[in-house]
Write a protein that holds these residues in place. Structure first.
Motif, PDB file in Angstrom:
ATOM      1  N   VAL A 170       0.832  -1.200   0.000  1.00  0.00           N
ATOM      2  CA  VAL A 170       0.000   0.000   0.000  1.00  0.00           C
ATOM      3  C   VAL A 170       0.869   1.253   0.000  1.00  0.00           C
ATOM      4  O   VAL A 170       0.611   2.202  -0.736  1.00  0.00           O
ATOM      5  N   VAL A 171       1.930   1.259   0.802  1.00  0.00           N
ATOM      6  CA  VAL A 171       2.819   2.420   0.855  1.00  0.00           C
ATOM      7  C   VAL A 171       3.517   2.612  -0.478  1.00  0.00           C
ATOM      8  O   VAL A 171       3.631   3.731  -0.981  1.00  0.00           O
ATOM      9  N   ARG A 172       3.959   1.533  -1.094  1.00  0.00           N
ATOM     10  CA  ARG A 172       4.647   1.648  -2.388  1.00  0.00           C
ATOM     11  C   ARG A 172       3.707   2.139  -3.478  1.00  0.00           C
ATOM     12  O   ARG A 172       4.083   2.945  -4.316  1.00  0.00           O
ATOM     13  N   SER A 173       2.474   1.640  -3.495  1.00  0.00           N
ATOM     14  CA  SER A 173       1.545   2.097  -4.524  1.00  0.00           C
ATOM     15  C   SER A 173       1.120   3.546  -4.290  1.00  0.00           C
ATOM     16  O   SER A 173       0.899   4.289  -5.237  1.00  0.00           O
ATOM     17  N   ALA A 174       1.036   3.966  -3.031  1.00  0.00           N
ATOM     18  CA  ALA A 174       0.694   5.355  -2.744  1.00  0.00           C
ATOM     19  C   ALA A 174       1.829   6.286  -3.154  1.00  0.00           C
ATOM     20  O   ALA A 174       1.591   7.426  -3.543  1.00  0.00           O
ATOM     21  N   ALA A 175       3.074   5.799  -3.094  1.00  0.00           N
ATOM     22  CA  ALA A 175       4.209   6.629  -3.500  1.00  0.00           C
ATOM     23  C   ALA A 175       4.228   6.842  -5.009  1.00  0.00           C
ATOM     24  O   ALA A 175       4.815   7.812  -5.485  1.00  0.00           O
ATOM     25  N   LEU A 176       3.580   5.974  -5.763  1.00  0.00           N
ATOM     26  CA  LEU A 176       3.554   6.102  -7.218  1.00  0.00           C
ATOM     27  C   LEU A 176       2.492   7.077  -7.718  1.00  0.00           C
ATOM     28  O   LEU A 176       2.506   7.462  -8.879  1.00  0.00           O
ATOM     29  N   VAL A 177       1.561   7.459  -6.860  1.00  0.00           N
ATOM     30  CA  VAL A 177       0.501   8.383  -7.263  1.00  0.00           C
ATOM     31  C   VAL A 177       1.115   9.773  -7.425  1.00  0.00           C
ATOM     32  O   VAL A 177       1.791  10.264  -6.532  1.00  0.00           O
ATOM     33  N   PRO A 178       0.904  10.399  -8.563  1.00  0.00           N
ATOM     34  CA  PRO A 178       1.482  11.731  -8.771  1.00  0.00           C
ATOM     35  C   PRO A 178       0.945  12.743  -7.760  1.00  0.00           C
ATOM     36  O   PRO A 178      -0.170  12.616  -7.252  1.00  0.00           O
ATOM     37  N   GLU A 179       1.741  13.738  -7.510  1.00  0.00           N
ATOM     38  CA  GLU A 179       1.373  14.771  -6.533  1.00  0.00           C
ATOM     39  C   GLU A 179       0.095  15.499  -6.946  1.00  0.00           C
ATOM     40  O   GLU A 179      -0.724  15.858  -6.104  1.00  0.00           O
ATOM     41  N   GLN A 180      -0.113  15.663  -8.237  1.00  0.00           N
ATOM     42  CA  GLN A 180      -1.314  16.344  -8.717  1.00  0.00           C
ATOM     43  C   GLN A 180      -2.563  15.562  -8.342  1.00  0.00           C
ATOM     44  O   GLN A 180      -3.564  16.136  -7.919  1.00  0.00           O
ATOM     45  N   GLU A 181      -2.519  14.243  -8.474  1.00  0.00           N
ATOM     46  CA  GLU A 181      -3.673  13.425  -8.114  1.00  0.00           C
ATOM     47  C   GLU A 181      -3.917  13.466  -6.613  1.00  0.00           C
ATOM     48  O   GLU A 181      -5.057  13.493  -6.166  1.00  0.00           O
ATOM     49  N   ARG A 182      -2.854  13.479  -5.826  1.00  0.00           N
ATOM     50  CA  ARG A 182      -3.018  13.552  -4.374  1.00  0.00           C
ATOM     51  C   ARG A 182      -3.665  14.876  -3.982  1.00  0.00           C
ATOM     52  O   ARG A 182      -4.530  14.923  -3.116  1.00  0.00           O
ATOM     53  N   ASP A 183      -3.247  15.983  -4.625  1.00  0.00           N
ATOM     54  CA  ASP A 183      -3.850  17.276  -4.316  1.00  0.00           C
ATOM     55  C   ASP A 183      -5.319  17.307  -4.713  1.00  0.00           C
ATOM     56  O   ASP A 183      -6.158  17.837  -3.989  1.00  0.00           O
ATOM     57  N   ARG A 184      -5.643  16.730  -5.869  1.00  0.00           N
ATOM     58  CA  ARG A 184      -7.034  16.692  -6.313  1.00  0.00           C
ATOM     59  C   ARG A 184      -7.880  15.884  -5.333  1.00  0.00           C
ATOM     60  O   ARG A 184      -8.988  16.255  -5.000  1.00  0.00           O
ATOM     61  N   PHE A 185      -7.355  14.771  -4.862  1.00  0.00           N
ATOM     62  CA  PHE A 185      -8.078  13.952  -3.894  1.00  0.00           C
ATOM     63  C   PHE A 185      -8.285  14.716  -2.595  1.00  0.00           C
ATOM     64  O   PHE A 185      -9.358  14.681  -2.007  1.00  0.00           O
ATOM     65  N   ARG A 186      -7.259  15.430  -2.137  1.00  0.00           N
ATOM     66  CA  ARG A 186      -7.394  16.195  -0.894  1.00  0.00           C
ATOM     67  C   ARG A 186      -8.445  17.288  -1.041  1.00  0.00           C
ATOM     68  O   ARG A 186      -9.196  17.566  -0.111  1.00  0.00           O
TER      69      ARG A 186
END
Length: 168
Positions: A85-101
């Protein structure tokens, strides 16, 4: 398992590794970090439970060995899933993480509501039901509820509009 070297994904600093419980060090846990009490329950609790079950003759004495090994395997499996889970979360681009937040942040504010007055000529809408005496008077006059059949007032002139007031 191939991938990054062990030290790059470790969540416990190397100098604190020696203070971890023996159970966690023997299993090589990197992402799950159980404390001393939890490690005690995982190992000694599983041994005690297996011994009690064996004394009650519900299981064979092999359970004293098998149950703690099974608990250890489940803890290690949980650690491996946490690593994935940690490894797959590290692969998510920063833009997608910001959009999710942004999507997950609650929005607090006020909504503007325009009040529109709806009026229908000849219809009075009330919040309280008609008085009981008025309803009883209507029923004695021979008027039937149009939902249940024809009354005296329509005299076979076709369908009458139904009333929306369920209390009438």
């Amino acid at each position: 398992m191939s991938g990054a070297p062990r030290g790059s994904w470790a969540t416990i600093p190397a100098d604190e590794e020696r203070y971890r419980p023996l159970y966690a060090r023997l299993l090589g846990l990197r992402f799950v970090n159980p404390g001393g009490v939890l490690c005690f329950l995982f190992f000694e609790g599983a041994v005690a439970l297996a011994a009690l079950l064996a004394l009650a003759e519900l299981v064979t004495w092999w359970a004293v060995v098998i149950l703690p090994a099974t608990v250890a395997a489940m803890v290690k499996l949980n650690d491996m899933v946490a690593a994935m889970v940690v490894r797959s979360a590290a692969l998510v681009p920063e833009q997608e993480r910001d959009r999710f937040r942004q999507q997950m942040e609650p929005v607090v504010g006020r909504a503007r509501v325009d009040w529109v007055r709806h009026s229908v000529p000849g219809v009075v809408v009330t919040a309280s039901p008609a008085p009981r005496a008025a309803r009883a008077g209507r029923d004695r006059q021979g008027h039937q509820d149009p939902r249940h059949g024809a009354g005296e007032r329509d005299a076979g002139l076709g369908p009458q509009p139904t009333r929306l007031d369920p209390l009438a």
